[in-house]
Design an enzyme around this catalytic site. Structure first.
Site, PDB file in Angstrom:
ATOM      1  N   CYS A 115       0.827  -1.214   0.000  1.00 36.39           N
ATOM      2  CA  CYS A 115       0.000   0.000   0.000  1.00 36.39           C
ATOM      3  C   CYS A 115       0.866   1.272   0.000  1.00 36.39           C
ATOM      4  O   CYS A 115       1.407   1.637  -1.028  1.00 36.39           O
ATOM      5  CB  CYS A 115      -0.997  -0.026   1.163  1.00 36.39           C
ATOM      6  SG  CYS A 115      -2.369   1.128   0.933  1.00 36.39           S
ATOM      7  N   HIS A 220      -3.648  -5.130   0.469  1.00 39.87           N
ATOM      8  CA  HIS A 220      -3.071  -5.519   1.760  1.00 39.87           C
ATOM      9  C   HIS A 220      -2.967  -7.042   1.856  1.00 39.87           C
ATOM     10  O   HIS A 220      -3.890  -7.707   2.327  1.00 39.87           O
ATOM     11  CB  HIS A 220      -3.928  -4.966   2.913  1.00 39.87           C
ATOM     12  CG  HIS A 220      -3.714  -3.518   3.168  1.00 39.87           C
ATOM     13  ND1 HIS A 220      -2.868  -3.048   4.163  1.00 39.87           N
ATOM     14  CD2 HIS A 220      -4.200  -2.423   2.539  1.00 39.87           C
ATOM     15  CE1 HIS A 220      -2.856  -1.720   4.133  1.00 39.87           C
ATOM     16  NE2 HIS A 220      -3.666  -1.324   3.166  1.00 39.87           N
ATOM     17  N   GLU A 222      -1.315  -8.799   3.857  1.00 40.65           N
ATOM     18  CA  GLU A 222      -1.221  -9.282   5.241  1.00 40.65           C
ATOM     19  C   GLU A 222      -2.593  -9.600   5.824  1.00 40.65           C
ATOM     20  O   GLU A 222      -2.697 -10.236   6.875  1.00 40.65           O
ATOM     21  CB  GLU A 222      -0.492  -8.257   6.112  1.00 40.65           C
ATOM     22  CG  GLU A 222      -1.322  -7.097   6.629  1.00 40.65           C
ATOM     23  CD  GLU A 222      -1.647  -6.023   5.612  1.00 40.65           C
ATOM     24  OE1 GLU A 222      -2.366  -5.063   5.967  1.00 40.65           O
ATOM     25  OE2 GLU A 222      -1.184  -6.133   4.451  1.00 40.65           O
TER      26      GLU A 222
END
Length: 244
Positions: A115, A220, A222
């Site tokens: 990001c 994202h 994660e």
């Protein structure tokens, strides 16, 4: 490259925020996959300009992760118009991220971005950013309830011969979308790894300028790593890049 008998050390860049007092912060969700999927030891890197020893850190670290953040890259870093509120900018994060990334890349060590980190790397390579995607169909900003942010998803097209496309064997996938800026002009030497299926916004980039892998994504990875093949591939490729 780390010795065979130790885990590689990955630096994770923090951000500056003010609660009761100025603090260095990084969301725990950025750290956990580096242990689970990358099998790395994590060192948090403060975003305090003039304090970090960039040369020393680049010698210590085997890799670097530039995290997402609630702040934006300052427009002055890429010649953009000064349209952002001061509260949206973290100048010290910009300074440390760009200087440390450059040192790591020049040393041939992998630098991965998520990001804001994706946007920082584009700026480092001479690219520019745009804020005119805010409120678009696929690119919702961060001013919504936290859980809803990551429930917002859209399709991406993966480059056939790119690292993510090769690792997943996929040409199209669905990812989350939590950002207010995106790439306007692509940085010199960067390859496009993925674009948004509907509007063509660049969603992933890569390079290998000095022998170390550079890979960054706008979404994202994660968040829900196990449930998203390109996100899992992002961390798998980081694992490989640290063990050439």
């Amino acid at each position: 490259m780390p010795a065979p008998d130790r885990r590689p050390v990955v630096g994770v860049l923090c951000c500056n925020e003010v609660a009761a007092r100025p603090v260095q912060v990084v969301a725990s969700r950025f750290v956990a996959p580096l242990s689970t999927y990358v099998d790395a030891t994590v060192v948090l890197v403060p975003a305090v300009a003039g304090v970090d020893d960039v040369a020393g850190l680049s010698a210590l670290l085997d890799g670097l992760l530039l995290t997402g953040s609630r702040s934006h890259v300052g427009p002055g870093r890429y010649g953009g118009a000064a349209t952002l509120d001061d509260g949206c900018v973290d100048d010290a994060r910009d300074e440390v991220a760009l200087r440390l990334s450059a040192a790591m890349i020049e040393a041939g060590r992998p630098v991965f971005g998520i990001c804001r980190g994706f946007q920082e790397l584009n700026v480092l390579f001479g690219g520019t950013l745009s804020a005119d995607i805010c409120g678009g169909r696929h690119h919702r900003g961060v001013h919504t309830p936290f859980d809803d942010q990551f429930a917002h998803r859209h399709a991406i097209d993966l480059t056939r011969d790119g690292g993510l496309g090769t690792a997943t064997g996929m040409r199209r996938a669905t990812v989350n979308s939590v950002h207010e800026q995106g790439i306007d002009r692509l940085g010199t030497g960067l390859a496009v790894e993925a674009v948004a299926s509907d509007d063509g916004l660049i969603e992933a980039i890569s390079a290998r300028p000095c022998g170390g892998d550079v890979l960054a994504v706008q979404w994202h990875p994660e968040w829900d790593v196990a449930g998203c093949a390109p996100s899992r591939a992002f961390f798998d490729l980081f694992h490989r890049a640290l063990r050439p």
